[in-house]
Design an enzyme around this catalytic site. Structure first.
Site, PDB file in Angstrom:
ATOM      1  N   LYS A 178      30.181 108.667   4.420  1.00  0.00           N
ATOM      2  CA  LYS A 178      30.741 109.720   3.567  1.00  0.00           C
ATOM      3  C   LYS A 178      30.466 109.414   2.097  1.00  0.00           C
ATOM      4  O   LYS A 178      30.032 110.262   1.340  1.00  0.00           O
ATOM      5  CB  LYS A 178      32.250 109.850   3.835  1.00  0.00           C
ATOM      6  CG  LYS A 178      32.885 110.934   3.006  1.00  0.00           C
ATOM      7  CD  LYS A 178      34.323 111.177   3.382  1.00  0.00           C
ATOM      8  CE  LYS A 178      34.896 112.208   2.398  1.00  0.00           C
ATOM      9  NZ  LYS A 178      36.305 112.464   2.605  1.00  0.00           N
ATOM     10  N   GLU A 184      28.667  97.536   4.447  1.00  0.00           N
ATOM     11  CA  GLU A 184      28.088  97.249   5.764  1.00  0.00           C
ATOM     12  C   GLU A 184      26.945  98.221   6.073  1.00  0.00           C
ATOM     13  O   GLU A 184      25.876  97.830   6.558  1.00  0.00           O
ATOM     14  CB  GLU A 184      29.155  97.398   6.867  1.00  0.00           C
ATOM     15  CG  GLU A 184      30.249  96.359   6.845  1.00  0.00           C
ATOM     16  CD  GLU A 184      31.459  96.787   6.024  1.00  0.00           C
ATOM     17  OE1 GLU A 184      31.289  97.561   5.046  1.00  0.00           O
ATOM     18  OE2 GLU A 184      32.565  96.325   6.340  1.00  0.00           O
ATOM     19  N   GLY A 237      36.695 110.779   6.986  1.00  0.00           N
ATOM     20  CA  GLY A 237      35.784 110.048   7.871  1.00  0.00           C
ATOM     21  C   GLY A 237      36.207 110.118   9.329  1.00  0.00           C
ATOM     22  O   GLY A 237      35.413 110.434  10.226  1.00  0.00           O
ATOM     23  N   ARG A 238      37.501 109.861   9.589  1.00  0.00           N
ATOM     24  CA  ARG A 238      37.965 109.815  10.984  1.00  0.00           C
ATOM     25  C   ARG A 238      38.126 111.200  11.590  1.00  0.00           C
ATOM     26  O   ARG A 238      38.500 111.322  12.758  1.00  0.00           O
ATOM     27  CB  ARG A 238      39.258 109.002  11.078  1.00  0.00           C
ATOM     28  CG  ARG A 238      40.369 109.492  10.172  1.00  0.00           C
ATOM     29  CD  ARG A 238      41.494 108.460  10.079  1.00  0.00           C
ATOM     30  NE  ARG A 238      42.498 108.829   9.079  1.00  0.00           N
ATOM     31  CZ  ARG A 238      42.403 108.581   7.782  1.00  0.00           C
ATOM     32  NH1 ARG A 238      41.333 107.974   7.301  1.00  0.00           N
ATOM     33  NH2 ARG A 238      43.360 108.920   6.943  1.00  0.00           N
ATOM     34  N   GLU A 323      44.821 104.529  11.015  1.00  0.00           N
ATOM     35  CA  GLU A 323      44.389 104.725   9.634  1.00  0.00           C
ATOM     36  C   GLU A 323      45.094 105.950   9.035  1.00  0.00           C
ATOM     37  O   GLU A 323      45.356 106.007   7.840  1.00  0.00           O
ATOM     38  CB  GLU A 323      42.860 104.877   9.545  1.00  0.00           C
ATOM     39  CG  GLU A 323      42.340 104.726   8.126  1.00  0.00           C
ATOM     40  CD  GLU A 323      40.829 104.497   8.056  1.00  0.00           C
ATOM     41  OE1 GLU A 323      40.382 103.337   8.022  1.00  0.00           O
ATOM     42  OE2 GLU A 323      40.093 105.503   8.030  1.00  0.00           O
ATOM     43  N   HIS A 354      44.298  95.119  36.271  1.00  0.00           N
ATOM     44  CA  HIS A 354      44.156  93.729  36.711  1.00  0.00           C
ATOM     45  C   HIS A 354      44.214  92.777  35.527  1.00  0.00           C
ATOM     46  O   HIS A 354      43.828  91.614  35.649  1.00  0.00           O
ATOM     47  CB  HIS A 354      42.846  93.575  37.486  1.00  0.00           C
ATOM     48  CG  HIS A 354      42.802  94.477  38.681  1.00  0.00           C
ATOM     49  ND1 HIS A 354      43.317  94.119  39.899  1.00  0.00           N
ATOM     50  CD2 HIS A 354      42.366  95.757  38.826  1.00  0.00           C
ATOM     51  CE1 HIS A 354      43.179  95.127  40.752  1.00  0.00           C
ATOM     52  NE2 HIS A 354      42.611  96.128  40.112  1.00  0.00           N
ATOM     53  N   LYS A 464      38.519  94.994   0.945  1.00  0.00           N
ATOM     54  CA  LYS A 464      37.111  95.256   0.574  1.00  0.00           C
ATOM     55  C   LYS A 464      36.845  94.718  -0.827  1.00  0.00           C
ATOM     56  O   LYS A 464      35.806  94.112  -1.087  1.00  0.00           O
ATOM     57  CB  LYS A 464      36.856  96.770   0.520  1.00  0.00           C
ATOM     58  CG  LYS A 464      36.696  97.476   1.821  1.00  0.00           C
ATOM     59  CD  LYS A 464      36.231  98.913   1.532  1.00  0.00           C
ATOM     60  CE  LYS A 464      36.632  99.854   2.620  1.00  0.00           C
ATOM     61  NZ  LYS A 464      36.348 101.249   2.348  1.00  0.00           N
TER      62      LYS A 464
HETATM   63  O1  F6P Z   1      37.251 101.324   5.176  1.00  0.00           O
HETATM   64  C1  F6P Z   1      37.715 102.463   5.792  1.00  0.00           C
HETATM   65  C2  F6P Z   1      36.791 103.626   5.607  1.00  0.00           C
HETATM   66  O2  F6P Z   1      36.894 104.127   4.320  1.00  0.00           O
HETATM   67  C3  F6P Z   1      37.072 104.688   6.644  1.00  0.00           C
HETATM   68  O3  F6P Z   1      38.091 105.541   6.282  1.00  0.00           O
HETATM   69  C4  F6P Z   1      35.749 105.321   6.789  1.00  0.00           C
HETATM   70  O4  F6P Z   1      35.664 106.064   7.970  1.00  0.00           O
HETATM   71  C5  F6P Z   1      34.835 104.133   6.756  1.00  0.00           C
HETATM   72  O5  F6P Z   1      35.435 103.255   5.820  1.00  0.00           O
HETATM   73  C6  F6P Z   1      33.412 104.394   6.389  1.00  0.00           C
HETATM   74  O6  F6P Z   1      33.283 104.968   5.143  1.00  0.00           O
HETATM   75  P1  F6P Z   1      31.952 105.728   4.751  1.00  0.00           P
HETATM   76  O7  F6P Z   1      31.779 106.855   5.686  1.00  0.00           O
HETATM   77  O8  F6P Z   1      32.150 106.176   3.331  1.00  0.00           O
HETATM   78  O9  F6P Z   1      30.823 104.752   4.860  1.00  0.00           O
END
Ligand code: F6P
Length: 492
Positions: A178, A184, A237-238, A323, A354, A464
């Site tokens: 987003k 990452e 995002g979610r 979240e 199990h 972060k």
């Molecule tokens: O760290 C949490 C978060 O901000 C989530 O809310 C989001 O889905 C994810 O990181 C990834 O963010 P982005 O889509 O900006 O890479």
């Protein structure tokens, strides 16, 4: 909502006292059957919860969501994921439709061979930018001709694992973020480009598709405008798999499947928008959630997909619920009056039986359990497999409720343990869309009952920020002794 704290009727007593219990607490919507009768919801509690919903302005909050008003006050924006499904402010719906047409054009172009032979997709993203698409493809992608791999973790091992089954010459890399600033995702994008380059792929950047709400950042990263798909700032995002974030699913399953997913969600939207009180299933489920968290002190809830295709559902729900509602203050910044989101966890049936069900049946903590099963199977094995699978889900629900008395304390089951069940007619894009939208609305309903904002997530920022400072060589003396020692011991 303390109406029921003193009157602790057992599930068995509730069934005996309320002959119409099953019909009142079970509902069928969009090919999904919901049974909340094995929870401790009774009519008195539901009535009190309806009053609480009124007091908390549920109807107005829902109208605000569906009219595209600001429902995320800390970031001063609406939540426009429902516009992707045709509801909301008309201008947001038009924008979502126009963006979807661009997404479709890109999917058509890939299918028409504009990127040459494509046999695989490497989908890069994290959190909401991967969990939804991964769930969709894992649940429904078995018939796909494309090999789709998902890469999220910064761990280099994850990169190695993700690319192993892919042919660099015929793989498209879909980078979803987003913000297009997530460490990452950017590191993994570089790793993927390196992988393509090392394999001798001409123009590795040309194999990249970016999906983002911040196209300027994707442009800065060197991605050509023609390969950037945009979605709205108001799409969290979610909540984003309905937008271009779902492009890997659309590529793998085809455009019709993507449209059907949206239609299933839209059907659940209509149910949530136009049903009231206990007839509104996401709201009813939120009432039960509040009952267990607030009145019975449950700190977790467990979800078990009795279907291999739904094995990623608990992971998806963890982000959606924790979240969104893992908050301590109200929308106005005051300490919230009640415990908020429980820990969501779960697994796959029958495997989980199990492993973790011992605690659910005989442990000292009460965990409301949710079973999600599918009536029709699509596997190629003898029908008895599926029959056993689904019967096991129902048997567990019955056992949790009934319990079993025994003179031998080790072998006694207390029973009276709650469960809810969702039975899908079949698992297809439409029913999965409806299921996910159900969970979204239930999360929203919980937030309204609590008076919190489910659409921000400031709690993820501090960690972060410290990681960034450390990786940029910030002064370690400012850190606590334990963290300093760990960094030293790891040789970092
Ligand atoms: O760290 C949490 C978060 O901000 C989530 O809310 C989001 O889905 C994810 O990181 C990834 O963010 P982005 O889509 O900006 O890479």
């Amino acid at each position: 909502m303390a109406a029921n704290t003193k009157q602790l009727a057992t599930l068995d007593e509730l069934f005996r006292a309320e002959p119409d219990r099953l019909s009142r607490l079970s509902h069928e919507i969009a090919g999904l059957y919901f049974d909340w009768s094995k929870t401790h919801l009774d009519q008195a509690f539901i009535d009190a919860a309806i009053q609480r919903a009124e007091k908390m302005g549920f109807a107005a909050a829902r109208d605000a969501l569906f009219s595209g008003a600001v429902v995320n006050p800390s970031e001063n924006r609406p939540a426009t994921h429902i516009a992707e499904r045709g509801s909301g402010a008309p201008d947001e719906v038009d924008l979502a439709t126009a963006r979807r047409q661009r997404m479709r054009a890109l999917v058509d172009a890939v299918e028409a061979g504009a990127f040459g032979d494509v046999t695989g997709i490497l989908h890069i993203g994290i959190g909401g930018s991967v969990l939804g698409p991964h769930l969709l493809v894992d649940a429904l992608g078995r018939a796909s001709k494309l090999e789709v791999r998902f890469l999220s973790n910064i761990d280099g091992q994850a990169v190695d694992d993700a690319v192993k089954a892919l042919d660099p010459a015929t793989t498209l890399v879909v980078v979803v973020s987003k913000t297009f600033t997530t460490a990452e995702t950017l590191a993994n994008m570089e790793a993927a480009l390196g992988w393509l380059r090392e394999a001798g792929v001409e123009d590795p950047e040309g194999r990249l598709i970016a999906v983002t709400a911040a196209p300027e950042n994707a442009l800065d990263a060197g991605i050509d405008e023609t390969r950037i798909l945009q979605f709205g700032e108001g799409v969290g995002g979610r909540y984003s798999l309905w937008s271009a974030v779902g492009v890997s699913f659309a590529l793998a399953l085809g455009w019709d499947a993507f449209e059907e997913l949206l239609e299933g969600a839209a059907e659940m939207d209509r149910h949530f928008r136009f049903s009231d009180g206990g007839a509104n299933v996401p709201l009813l489920a939120a009432f039960a959630d509040r009952l267990y968290v607030e009145d019975r002190g449950c700190q977790s809830r467990a979800v078990f997909g009795y279907d291999e295709r739904l094995r990623l559902l608990p992971f998806y729900l963890q982000q959606l619920e924790m979240e969104s509602n893992g908050k301590s203050v109200t929308t106005t910044g005051k300490p919230v009056d009640h415990p908020t989101a429980p820990v969501t966890w779960g697994g796959t049936g029958t495997d989980a039986q199990h492993a973790v069900f011992q605690l659910l049946h005989q442990g000292t903590v009460l965990v409301p359990v949710e079973f999600v099963a599918v009536r029709e199977s699509e596997d190629t094995q003898a029908p008895e497999h599926h029959r056993q699978l689904v019967l096991n889900a129902f048997a567990q629900g019955a056992a949790l409720m009934q319990g079993r008395a025994s003179d031998d304390a080790q072998r006694a089951y207390p029973g009276n343990r709650p469960s809810s069940t969702i039975l899908l007619d079949r698992l297809d894009p439409r029913t999965l869309g409806a299921l996910i939208a159900f969970y979204e609305h239930r999360t929203f309903a919980n937030a309204v009952l609590l008076g919190i904002n489910p659409f921000d997530q400031f709690g993820v920022e501090l960690g972060k920020q410290i990681a960034r400072q450390l990786s940029e060589g910030a002064d370690e003396d400012a850190l606590d002794a334990s963290t300093r020692a760990l960094i030293e011991r790891a040789g970092l």
